[in-house]
Design an enzyme around this catalytic site. Structure first.
Site, PDB file in Angstrom:
ATOM      1  N   TRP A   1     -64.211  18.591  22.673  1.00  0.00           N
ATOM      2  CA  TRP A   1     -64.376  18.009  24.282  1.00  0.00           C
ATOM      3  C   TRP A   1     -65.816  17.779  24.584  1.00  0.00           C
ATOM      4  O   TRP A   1     -66.429  16.736  25.259  1.00  0.00           O
ATOM      5  CB  TRP A   1     -63.726  19.355  24.998  1.00  0.00           C
ATOM      6  CG  TRP A   1     -62.492  19.267  24.944  1.00  0.00           C
ATOM      7  CD1 TRP A   1     -61.705  20.074  24.590  1.00  0.00           C
ATOM      8  CD2 TRP A   1     -61.524  18.121  25.342  1.00  0.00           C
ATOM      9  NE1 TRP A   1     -60.229  19.944  24.643  1.00  0.00           N
ATOM     10  CE2 TRP A   1     -60.287  18.585  25.332  1.00  0.00           C
ATOM     11  CE3 TRP A   1     -61.784  16.980  26.155  1.00  0.00           C
ATOM     12  CZ2 TRP A   1     -59.075  17.879  25.531  1.00  0.00           C
ATOM     13  CZ3 TRP A   1     -60.700  16.213  26.640  1.00  0.00           C
ATOM     14  CH2 TRP A   1     -59.269  16.648  26.264  1.00  0.00           C
TER      15      TRP A   1
ATOM     16  N   ASP B   1     -68.953  22.271  31.201  1.00  0.00           N
ATOM     17  CA  ASP B   1     -67.681  22.040  31.566  1.00  0.00           C
ATOM     18  C   ASP B   1     -66.774  23.338  31.063  1.00  0.00           C
ATOM     19  O   ASP B   1     -66.784  23.768  29.974  1.00  0.00           O
ATOM     20  CB  ASP B   1     -67.308  21.096  30.288  1.00  0.00           C
ATOM     21  CG  ASP B   1     -65.734  20.983  30.029  1.00  0.00           C
ATOM     22  OD1 ASP B   1     -64.910  21.648  30.671  1.00  0.00           O
ATOM     23  OD2 ASP B   1     -65.393  19.961  29.259  1.00  0.00           O
TER      24      ASP B   1
ATOM     25  N   LYS C   1     -55.466  24.779  33.007  1.00  0.00           N
ATOM     26  CA  LYS C   1     -55.631  25.876  31.713  1.00  0.00           C
ATOM     27  C   LYS C   1     -55.641  27.240  32.678  1.00  0.00           C
ATOM     28  O   LYS C   1     -54.670  27.914  32.172  1.00  0.00           O
ATOM     29  CB  LYS C   1     -56.775  25.722  30.957  1.00  0.00           C
ATOM     30  CG  LYS C   1     -56.803  24.731  29.958  1.00  0.00           C
ATOM     31  CD  LYS C   1     -56.906  23.224  30.508  1.00  0.00           C
ATOM     32  CE  LYS C   1     -56.731  22.214  29.373  1.00  0.00           C
ATOM     33  NZ  LYS C   1     -57.929  21.567  29.218  1.00  0.00           N
TER      34      LYS C   1
HETATM   35  C1  LIG Z   1     -58.395  20.116  28.772  1.00  0.00           C
HETATM   36  C2  LIG Z   1     -59.907  20.029  28.610  1.00  0.00           C
HETATM   37  C3  LIG Z   1     -60.296  18.542  29.053  1.00  0.00           C
HETATM   38  C4  LIG Z   1     -59.640  17.557  29.531  1.00  0.00           C
HETATM   39  O1  LIG Z   1     -59.012  17.885  30.792  1.00  0.00           O
HETATM   40  P1  LIG Z   1     -58.195  16.446  31.627  1.00  0.00           P
HETATM   41  O2  LIG Z   1     -57.977  17.473  32.722  1.00  0.00           O
HETATM   42  O3  LIG Z   1     -57.064  16.539  30.680  1.00  0.00           O
HETATM   43  O4  LIG Z   1     -59.181  15.685  31.611  1.00  0.00           O
HETATM   44  C5  LIG Z   1     -62.049  18.711  29.174  1.00  0.00           C
HETATM   45  N1  LIG Z   1     -62.555  19.748  28.507  1.00  0.00           N
HETATM   46  C6  LIG Z   1     -62.059  20.712  28.213  1.00  0.00           C
HETATM   47  C7  LIG Z   1     -63.029  21.870  27.654  1.00  0.00           C
HETATM   48  C8  LIG Z   1     -60.926  20.763  28.104  1.00  0.00           C
HETATM   49  O5  LIG Z   1     -60.095  22.186  27.750  1.00  0.00           O
END
Ligand SMILES: *Cc1c(COP(=O)(O)O)cnc(C)c1O
Length: 360
Positions: free
Chosen positions: A102, A171, A195
């Site tokens: 990511w 993030d 999540k």
């Molecule tokens: C799932 C995830 C993303 C992407 O999320 P989307 O909502 O599908 O764009 C980005 N960074 C991390 C750490 C993630 O777990």
């Protein structure tokens, strides 16, 4: 009703209580005679719900008053672009810590807007750690330092937030509200809800208002944090149903004792699986250095990969779903988000033990 043990990486398990509450008021929300999906986002009823979600989030994460709380669309992936669009503020580069899939995607996206610098990377060792701070080459003139608190695919998590002289951008897509994060040390923290926080469709952004107001000229209004903050995230129609379900989940986290209590439960859940992996004599393999093992996502391989299809089939037959590893990494991955109960994790640990007894 037979509910699966859901180990999906996202969209992921939601608390059953939340689903039941949504079910109960599905046709008639708060005495309106309408579904919450059918009412205006400008109505008093919806605005009350939105305000409550913000209050609960601020309380759960101890968000200082100077931070704006935004409920946006586009997922965490949109933030990969929206962050540089808004936070470069005249600078030519930003620093990134590359610790897995990511953060790699965040770096790629930033290339459209600036020259992102990879201040440190663990790619050479297969993303098995967070590189030690002594190895980071930080640029004092960077617009910000971006890190991925929890690498959802590689199962690598920061033990502590980085120290940075520039605004810190996090993030926290797969870890926000699963463990305490000191928001006040960050310039901006973002997480899509699907999540630990709710369903897909809504992304939470916490941003220090001191950083707002300098978006790149071509930034669309809906992607300008300052514009969204002024409009209470309702510059256009927000994802009302996702916002509502996120609000219910925040209430559930409060009822569960808040983030500290949830964190203790999450540590115990992850501990169960890592103990089984470490006790397996190499039958199950997790390559991440113990200090950086994720409490949210536990990826592992079977030493004999030809057993993986049988593992997944048998797990599914036992009511355990979502265990297939990410396409880019292969193997198995168990995501243990807030709504995954200790019973589900205990069942998986028992299943792993039994599978090893039969096939080991
Ligand atoms: C799932 C995830 C993303 C992407 O999320 P989307 O909502 O599908 O764009 C980005 N960074 C991390 C750490 C993630 O777990």
């Amino acid at each position: 009703m037979a509910r699966s043990h859901n180990f999906s990486a996202g969209p992921a398990a939601l608390p059953l209580e939340v689903l039941q509450e949504a079910h109960e008021e599905f046709f008639d929300f708060a005495g309106t005679g309408m579904s919450v999906m059918e009412i205006s986002h400008r109505s008093d009823t919806f605005i009350a719900l939105a305000r409550q979600a913000e209050r609960d989030l601020r309380e759960l994460l101890d968000v200082p008053a100077r931070y704006k709380v935004l409920f946006l669309q586009g997922g965490a992936s949109m933030q990969f672009s929206q962050v540089p669009m808004n936070l470069l503020r005249g600078k030519a580069s930003a620093d990134y810590l590359h610790t897995g899939l990511w953060s790699g995607k965040a770096i790629m996206a930033a290339r459209r807007y600036c020259a992102p610098r990879v201040a440190a990377s663990s790619e050479a060792s297969g993303f098995d750690r967070v590189p030690p701070a002594s190895e980071w080459r930080l640029d004092p003139d960077a617009a910000y330092l971006h890190y991925t608190e929890n690498e959802t695919v590689h199962g690598v998590q920061f033990a502590a937030a980085p120290e940075a002289a520039v605004p810190l951008v996090c993030d926290a897509c797969s870890s926000l509200l699963s463990k305490p994060i000191d928001i006040s040390r960050h310039g901006l923290v973002y997480a899509a809800a699907q999540k630990n926080i709710g369903p897909a469709g809504i992304t939470i952004v916490l941003v220090d208002e001191a950083l707002l107001g300098g978006a790149l000229p071509l930034t669309p209004d809906v992607l300008d944090y300052a514009s969204q903050a002024r409009a209470d995230s309702m510059l256009n129609t927000p994802a009302t149903y996702s916002w509502y379900l996120t609000g219910l989940t925040l209430k559930w986290i409060r009822k569960s004792g808040g983030v500290a209590a949830i964190h203790r439960a999450n540590q115990a859940k992850a501990g169960l699986l890592y103990r089984e992996i470490d006790a397996s004599g190499g039958f199950y393999v997790n390559i991440v250095q113990p200090a950086f093992r994720s409490i949210n996502n536990v990826p592992f391989f079977l030493a004999d990969p030809s057993l993986e299809p049988a593992f997944l089939r048998a797990a599914e037959a036992a009511g355990m779903r979502g265990l297939k590893g990410h396409a880019s990494a292969g193997g198995i991955r168990a995501s243990l988000y807030n709504a995954v109960g200790p019973d589900a994790v205990a069942a998986l640990a028992d299943f792993m033990k039994e599978f090893r007894r039969v096939h080991g």
